[in-house]
Design an enzyme around this catalytic site. Sequence first.
Site, PDB file in Angstrom:
ATOM      1  N   GLU A 135       5.637   1.986  -8.230  1.00 36.36           N
ATOM      2  CA  GLU A 135       6.842   1.178  -8.429  1.00 36.36           C
ATOM      3  C   GLU A 135       7.109   0.867  -9.901  1.00 36.36           C
ATOM      4  O   GLU A 135       7.115  -0.288 -10.311  1.00 36.36           O
ATOM      5  CB  GLU A 135       6.711  -0.123  -7.622  1.00 36.36           C
ATOM      6  N   TRP A 178       0.363   5.547   0.325  1.00 36.46           N
ATOM      7  CA  TRP A 178       0.810   4.278   0.932  1.00 36.46           C
ATOM      8  C   TRP A 178       2.210   4.346   1.495  1.00 36.46           C
ATOM      9  O   TRP A 178       2.536   3.635   2.429  1.00 36.46           O
ATOM     10  CB  TRP A 178       0.684   3.127  -0.079  1.00 36.46           C
ATOM     11  N   TYR A 223      -0.979  -2.206   6.266  1.00 35.98           N
ATOM     12  CA  TYR A 223      -0.666  -3.259   5.292  1.00 35.98           C
ATOM     13  C   TYR A 223      -0.852  -4.596   6.026  1.00 35.98           C
ATOM     14  O   TYR A 223      -0.027  -5.001   6.836  1.00 35.98           O
ATOM     15  CB  TYR A 223       0.761  -3.107   4.751  1.00 35.98           C
ATOM     16  N   ASP A 234      -0.716  -7.587   5.111  1.00 37.02           N
ATOM     17  CA  ASP A 234       0.154  -8.736   4.833  1.00 37.02           C
ATOM     18  C   ASP A 234       1.392  -8.702   5.735  1.00 37.02           C
ATOM     19  O   ASP A 234       2.101  -9.695   5.843  1.00 37.02           O
ATOM     20  CB  ASP A 234       0.571  -8.774   3.355  1.00 37.02           C
ATOM     21  N   TRP A 281      -2.047  -7.384   0.436  1.00 42.66           N
ATOM     22  CA  TRP A 281      -1.236  -7.876  -0.683  1.00 42.66           C
ATOM     23  C   TRP A 281      -1.030  -9.377  -0.482  1.00 42.66           C
ATOM     24  O   TRP A 281      -0.886  -9.837   0.657  1.00 42.66           O
ATOM     25  CB  TRP A 281       0.112  -7.138  -0.729  1.00 42.66           C
TER      26      TRP A 281
HETATM   27  C1  ACM Z   1       2.232  -0.627  -3.196  1.00 45.09           C
HETATM   28  O1  ACM Z   1       2.320  -1.133  -2.071  1.00 45.09           O
HETATM   29  N1  ACM Z   1       3.115  -0.941  -4.140  1.00 45.09           N
HETATM   30  C2  ACM Z   1       1.173   0.296  -3.533  1.00 45.09           C
END
Ligand code: ACM
Length: 455
Positions: free
Chosen positions: A262, A306, A331, A333, A381
Amino acid sequence: MNLLPRPVSYVDGGRLCAYKGWETVLVDGPAGGYRLLSSDDGVLIEAHDAAGEMNALQTLRQLLGAQAFRAAGEKPAVIPACEIVDHPRFEWRGVMLDVARHFLPKREVLRYVELLSVHKLNVLHLHLTDDQGWRFECRRYPKLTEVGSWREDSRFGDRRSAGLKGRPHGGFYTQDDLREIVEYARQRHITVIPEIDIPGHSQAAIAAYPELGVHGGGVWTDWGVNERVLNTEESTADFYRNVFDELMDVFPSEIIGLGGDEAPGHDGELVRAIARHIVRGGRRPYGWDEILESGPLVEGTVVASWRGVEGGITAMRAGHDVVMCPEEHVYLDYRQSESLDEPIPVGTVTTLEDVYAWEPVPAELTGEEPGRLLGAQANIWTEHLDSARRVDYAAFPRLAAFAEVVWSPPEKDPGFVRRLAEHHLPRLDALGVEYRPLSGPHPWQRLPGVPGFPR
Ligand code: ACM
């Protein structure tokens, strides 16, 4: 008697024996594997290596019952008579902890190392830097932590509708703290892999040393993808070469994370320069799958897939090793149910059953790819997880499902949730893990009125 993770073979003797301790011998066999035999004569562990002994001891603890997971109290007296033959499916059974968005105090990281060990997970990927905070003490550039390790405020919920919390947040690990974490993990056969994220997610570094960026600005108080990435000056590459030298000095892992995700508008040359530097240091670079988009990767680079599994497949076809961590499956979160009671519901619904149902090896792979699939990792995250209690809620019990996916053979067990409820949740209770109950959050685990952004 059931176990978690599920062994390759389990023969229940149908009776209990007095528990009198164990003895270990080393024998040949698959890495991390073991055979455990319990009988009236005691417990015999035939381990294939030191990690195999560790795995066997975690299974032994499971056999002794939930009481064995308490820090003190009556010692378990009996053990089922049984024979277990067991070894892991994947060599990389990982968890990424984002300690940048919300700092997790050292004692909590150590607790997570122990929780990984309980679940026979063996890689802890620490995401040490981001727009919202820099957590790695760098002796050459002290402002990275003096300025970059704290922010004035944080958005409480999703940026599209949430207000600010109205209080500062911060913290960092000294190099001594990190060496301690690495050693504590090593004793449990867990490798700690550090990540310093470049060229995006770098606003905390730019706040400390504005010459690294283009637009300046403070440590970010918002969440999301930040347009303000590192600049392309050679002096910025030099700066990061020095930072990564200190990082490689503190972390002995073969694999060193450089992020790469990103980073709007960045051409990738800085990532390649740092990747080459990591290789010169005798290590292997590890980056998110965006690094595939800026030209051929430096040899030896490991890719974390990812944004689905496609990046991983492409990387393996190009000869690179891969770790699967697709956001729609692992993920942690992301919200655990459709219910509006989920605290700060973000991302797509990822239930316990969804995590357990996931197969890490994509059907498209033929087995002829020159790159290897090392394994998988669950990513935690922490934009919306501002304490260890919130991390526990997001991680468990889904991390137990993930642990079983990366350890056990691919065939799924229809009895998984029952096994978890009967045998494993009492262990988590004994350990004091504040997991999400299967029926939904406790009232005190909800965050009514704090806006998420469900997808
Ligand atoms: C990511 O979730 N930005 C690696």
